[in-house]
Design an enzyme around this catalytic site. Structure first.
Site, PDB file in Angstrom:
ATOM      1  N   ASN A   1       0.844  -1.209   0.000  1.00  0.00           N
ATOM      2  CA  ASN A   1       0.000   0.000   0.000  1.00  0.00           C
ATOM      3  C   ASN A   1       0.874   1.253   0.000  1.00  0.00           C
ATOM      4  OD1 ASN A   1      -0.030  -1.250   2.754  1.00  0.00           O
ATOM      5  ND2 ASN A   1      -1.161   0.560   3.371  1.00  0.00           N
ATOM      6  N   ASP A   2       0.643   2.186   0.858  1.00  0.00           N
ATOM      7  CA  ASP A   2       1.209   3.532   0.709  1.00  0.00           C
ATOM      8  C   ASP A   2       2.704   3.578   0.374  1.00  0.00           C
ATOM      9  OD1 ASP A   2      -1.200   3.652   2.038  1.00  0.00           O
ATOM     10  OD2 ASP A   2      -0.484   4.907   3.680  1.00  0.00           O
TER      11      ASP A   2
ATOM     12  N   TYR B   1       3.621   1.661  10.371  1.00  0.00           N
ATOM     13  CA  TYR B   1       2.727   2.308   9.403  1.00  0.00           C
ATOM     14  C   TYR B   1       3.428   3.463   8.686  1.00  0.00           C
ATOM     15  CZ  TYR B   1      -1.505  -0.334  10.707  1.00  0.00           C
ATOM     16  OH  TYR B   1      -2.454  -1.312  10.891  1.00  0.00           O
TER      17      TYR B   1
END
Lengths: 485, 485
Positions: free
Chosen positions: B46-47, B106
């Site tokens: 993802n990111d 994250y």
């Protein structure tokens, strides 16, 4: 960490994924890591396997032990390429997951048949007393890379060989299939090449005995038969070969024997060559695999690494690489090895030189150099900025012409017990042409258009990328930085 | 296999290496796999994180869950590049291995300082009641890629935010450091951008409150502040944004807000723009990260993938990719995104077209197309050989000019609940310039020099590589096959 036998043969599913991820990252970040050669994602790479052309692409596999720089439980990792230079790593393809290859999916070859690729390889099995049993296994790979192994061994070791019986190469001739294997004869304990024949790849396979080459030490590994300009050439790795038969300096050599003809059914090899000849004049080539491609050419790829040796990258959890692909030809009965044309697609930043030759070549480079006849001097590769501590090429291009490559002063010692230098004789009084490829910790030196190749690893600090020639040498040089593959 | 919470948060060392090797091979062999975009080695990407320039190379990381196409325990995988096009995967760099990031390392950003790269990211922690706690963590990466995390959180969530407080971007201004974070205000439950200041990257960090943008739905993720031609532009992902404020079709949009000035210490954003604007007009862009590079330019890279969505490659154990890097500029207050110059280094096999436009573009291609003004018609990408089932681009270049991209007929449905088409308005009566990039399962369409970008995934059979335009359209087209990166 001690590499016990138990640890080396631990099934892959008993290793944890975090360990593997860390090994992969560590290998990728190494200053020694190769950038335009096939290299292990982690752990140890050895023999090239299954070198072939299938499904519109070149295919190659390598023997892999993913969990450290040791010879543990082996599998095949698959790569494919459009041009023999840019290889895409497709990951594990043949895992040691059946009773016939429980202790390793060892080396083998591949042949495209219809829309499938047929693999034939050695299943390595150790019994409860750790006695080795080897099975020659067949498998079909489809276009998606799915591998289906045949449930029964194609060939079980015959009575006349010991447990050293492996590395099948599949050949097709006159509408039949043949396989050659490395073998140790049980009676004489000598190295042999076994020959088999079958109507179908899936068998039955018939034992035709040994190819009628002389005995080669106590074992022959990785035999290949390839036709170069229509002439048969055996390429193989004799172990324990008497140095009076053929001179070599590495622990085991990779050699070839070129002939006039080969009778597949009789195993008779007609040759004028008196003894095997080194395939590579360098330090680290072994287990080369060659095949005749649909384009009519014979191509070769080598393991750059040797059995029973250690390398400085071992401490980083990875070891070895494959050579670039070499196109084979014959000249006066001698094998000539040339880079494939597509290697030029890696070139950028071309530069020509005049005057003193001293420059930063970068860690990935190609250097074309002609040293005019009648001179004597030296060239350093992978030297420091002061022009010291490089790989030293000493050349004489007059009488008693020769080229010596000495890696003994460059970075960490590499298997120094087997000598730090290698020498090749050159034709007297001729210009010396070198085509040199450097890739961080690998050099491949093509001498006089591939009449000799000198391949080796070196492990120097990352900033040792300078080239320097003795002053006053009459030369021509052109160099390129090379891109990642 | 059911992806229970327990399974998704299983530590990496509780997964077995064989499973990972098989997932890596499966991802590499997928017909949908990207070949010149950053893609996951396995599992879910993802990111983009830590997009920066350090140690003479471009750096980027991606959020990784290596064990399946689900949002599980996240880490950072590191890549670096010399040219923003050819990226080398260096493997795992930030693992979730401390009490402050036990449930995920994250998203965050990076800033080169001296000979180190400083990382600031959100440590995700779930307590015994599965309540989320977020810590903003600092770490130093050295030239070898070794990451040393600071033992204490740089920023703990302040009282005025909920547990949704994450994605720090580090900025430097006037000799001080600032950080912006996505936040949910505790009192109003609205989406905010939090602002912090520090004299040193290692803190102490001072809470300056929120940037004075209007509330954005219930949460803002991945805020970025980048200066384009000297003007501040906020780029961010509002969740739950009222569609009366700004129109969007994806589950959550990625938007920007361009301004005149930003007062770092007051958090005051001076802007003439009335509402946020979609960063990408397509289907799948989210969590874009932008930064001002040493060359004075602003660069952007996007996650091509959306939260809470599924994709057909999920069944192959991998999902998503990063976009190509886009260089930002401003034109009449609107963001313009262009491919970087080095993307041209991928080009090979150039072809120009006249007459009917119908050809096989290949799975990796670039198409430059100009449709002359005053026309109406359609263009199919990724169509089958019969010119059917493609991604349909319908254009009008007269009055009420517009371009619609419809992926609804092309291969497997992708999150069809959110609509199969996207439309952008075009300037009336002008030529339409398209620069289209295709990479197996990704399209990126740059409209009118990057005034709009339409990005999306598609999942069609591998042989759907044909391009076809309606007959009779007046156009100019040039196309290239593109190499692997």
């Amino acid at each position: 960490m001690e590499w016990t036998r138990e640890k080396r043969y631990l099934p892959y599913d008993k290793w944890d994924a975090l360990t593997l991820l860390k090994l992969q990252s560590q290998a990728a970040r190494s200053d020694y890591q190769l950038h335009y050669h096939i290299r292990p994602s982690s752990g140890l790479l050895n023999d090239p396997n299954g070198f072939s052309y299938y499904n519109g692409r070149w295919q190659v596999f390598y023997q892999s032990y993913p969990f450290g720089a040791v010879h543990g439980l082996k599998s095949w990792v698959h790569l494919s390429s459009r041009d023999l230079v840019h290889w895409e790593n497709l990951g594990e393809a043949v895992l040691p997951d059946t009773p016939l290859d429980s202790h390793g999916a060892y080396s083998g070859s591949a042949k495209a048949v219809g829309d499938k690729l047929f693999l034939m390889y050695t299943g390595n099995v150790r019994d409860e007393n750790w006695v080795r049993h080897s099975y020659q296994i067949g498998a079909w790979m489809d276009e998606k890379g799915q591998v289906s192994k045949l449930p029964e061994a194609l060939i079980k070791a015959p009575d006349h060989v010991t447990e050293h019986f492996r590395d099948p190469q599949i050949l097709e001739h006159g509408g039949k299939y043949y396989a050659i294997l490395g073998a140790q004869d049980k009676a004489s304990k000598s190295g042999k090449i076994s020959l088999y024949r079958a109507e179908q790849l899936t068998g039955p396979w018939e034992d035709l005995g040994y190819v009628d080459l002389p005995d080669m030490g106590y074992m022959v590994e990785c035999p290949n038969l390839v036709f170069v300009s229509g002439k048969p050439v055996f390429i193989f790795c004799p172990q324990g070969l008497d140095k009076n038969v053929a001179d070599y300096q590495n622990v085991y050599p990779n050699m070839y024997w070129a002939g006039e003809s080969f009778d597949f059914d009789m195993g008779h090899f007609e040759t004028k060559q008196k003894a095997p000849v080194n395939l590579d004049e360098g330090f680290d080539v072994y287990a080369s695999q060659a095949f005749n491609a649909p384009d009519g050419q014979a191509y070769l790829i080598s393991w750059v690494g040797l059995p029973d040796m250690t390398y400085p990258s071992d401490s980083e959890g990875w070891a070895n690489c494959l050579s670039q692909v070499k196109r084979l030809s014959l000249k006066h009965g001698r094998l000539v090895q040339k880079p494939v044309k597509a290697i030029k697609s890696l070139r950028e930043a071309e530069e020509d030189f005049t005057g003193d030759l001293a420059f930063d070549a970068g860690a990935q480079s190609e250097i074309k150099l002609t040293v005019k006849r009648g001179q004597k001097g030296s060239l350093l590769l992978a030297a420091d900025q002061a022009g010291q501590h490089g790989i030293k090429l000493r050349f004489k291009t007059g009488k008693h012409a020769r080229l010596t490559v000495d890696r003994g002063e460059c970075g960490q010692a590499v298997n120094a017990d087997f000598g730090a230098s290698r020498t090749v004789r050159l034709p007297a009084g001729e210009d010396l042409d070198l085509r040199i490829f450097m890739d961080h910790s690998l050099f491949e030196i093509f001498v006089n258009g591939g009449a000799a190749v000198i391949t080796g690893r070196y492990f120097a600090p990352a900033d040792q990328t300078f080239v320097k020639m003795d002053k006053g040498i009459d030369y021509r040089a052109r160099t390129w930085r090379l891109k990642d593959m």
